[in-house]
Design a protein around this motif. Sequence first.
Motif, short mmCIF file in Angstrom:
data_model
loop_
_atom_site.label_atom_id
_atom_site.label_comp_id
_atom_site.label_asym_id
_atom_site.label_seq_id
_atom_site.Cartn_x
_atom_site.Cartn_y
_atom_site.Cartn_z
N GLY A 59 1.08 -1.33 0.13
CA GLY A 59 -0.36 -0.01 0.20
C GLY A 59 0.93 1.86 -0.23
N CYS A 60 -0.03 2.23 0.74
CA CYS A 60 0.72 3.58 0.09
C CYS A 60 -0.04 4.67 0.75
CB CYS A 60 1.45 3.96 -1.44
SG CYS A 60 -0.43 4.03 -2.19
N PHE A 61 0.33 6.23 1.04
CA PHE A 61 -0.47 7.24 1.30
C PHE A 61 -0.46 8.00 -0.26
CE2 PHE A 61 2.12 6.69 6.24
CZ PHE A 61 0.67 5.78 5.80
N ILE A 62 -0.35 9.10 0.51
CA ILE A 62 -0.58 9.82 -1.41
C ILE A 62 1.02 10.57 -0.99
CG2 ILE A 62 -1.03 12.27 -1.55
CD1 ILE A 62 -4.24 10.35 -1.08
N GLU A 63 1.60 10.06 -1.99
CA GLU A 63 2.70 9.95 -2.24
C GLU A 63 2.89 10.60 -3.85
OE1 GLU A 63 4.18 5.83 -1.22
OE2 GLU A 63 3.34 6.10 0.01
N SER A 64 3.90 11.06 -3.89
CA SER A 64 4.60 11.33 -5.77
C SER A 64 4.51 10.25 -6.31
CB SER A 64 5.52 12.39 -6.00
OG SER A 64 6.58 12.06 -5.69
#
Length: 331
Positions: A272-277
């Motif tokens: 998963g991820c966060f809000i990331e570039s």
Amino acid sequence: MPLKLKKVFRVANSSKSIADNVLIKLSHDELTGYGEAAPSEFYGENSQTVIATLNSIKEYFSGILPELTSTTDSVGEKIAGNYAAKAAVSIALYDLIGKRLNLPLHQVLGLTQPLSGSLTSVTIGIDSLPEIQKSVEAAEEFPILKVKLGSENDREIIECIRKITDKPLRIDANEGWCRDEAVEKINWLRGEGVELVEQPLPADEIADTAWVRERVSLPIFADESVKTIHDIPKLANAFDGINIKLMKCGGITAALRMIKAARSPGLSIMLGCFIESSIAITAAAHLSAACDYLDLDGHLFLVDDPFTGLQIKRGRIKLPDSPGIGVIKRE
Ligand code: MG
């Protein structure tokens, strides 16, 4: 660097319209590695703590020829907590390693491109029903939706989505339910084409989650309940899988160790991820072939992603073939 979101992103336990991420560059022998921290107040970090942490270890990188793989580990040991800051360093170092070896990161790690069936979900945040309808329609090309629940109108949200599409859904309650509610809702969701449910109960309610799991038949995944490898042993009877994020565990080496550790008690892996570039999303994507479920959509919420890297076509992900992470700064 504040990264503006296309719209407010709301889940059961937080919301944001700006991601105050920290992008870093690490240069060595005329090569540059890019890294990114996406700090989360939820986990006690923000851009200031990241910058302070990075400044505290700056000395460590100046004037030495880093033995890169061992450096990623020693940085991890040098700093307590501050996992997003550590992830930024880890990503930048691995980008450098790949560039130095002239290999894309997944090959450096002994992994392949994700298998042809590797699809990422795209997330539908908590919102008004008309806004949810718009988001579902905008996500038309994605074959799997990850739907945020944990608000008072969970059923209405699912019924609204089911009027538009019958594609498989993954649910994330972000700790939003109590145990009886979780059993009732998960058993209902099973008949609604749902594949799995993430974090139904608050992070530390592991015994209650095991109680819920005995009473439902959908797989239950941990997210807020699992940050690092040290959390894994206590989860095995309460969850069927874990959501690994570079920003929670501190980077690529840490994520690889978690994947290994989770396999022995039979836990499935979501990446998963966060809000990331595209820097951090693409870095994580290089681990895809070692994972079972992908949720790598954080960059899609940005108005202006400062980098390009991972390509997603109809939900299917394709890694760059260029050395390192393979991200390129947008002009
Ligand atoms: Mg989650």
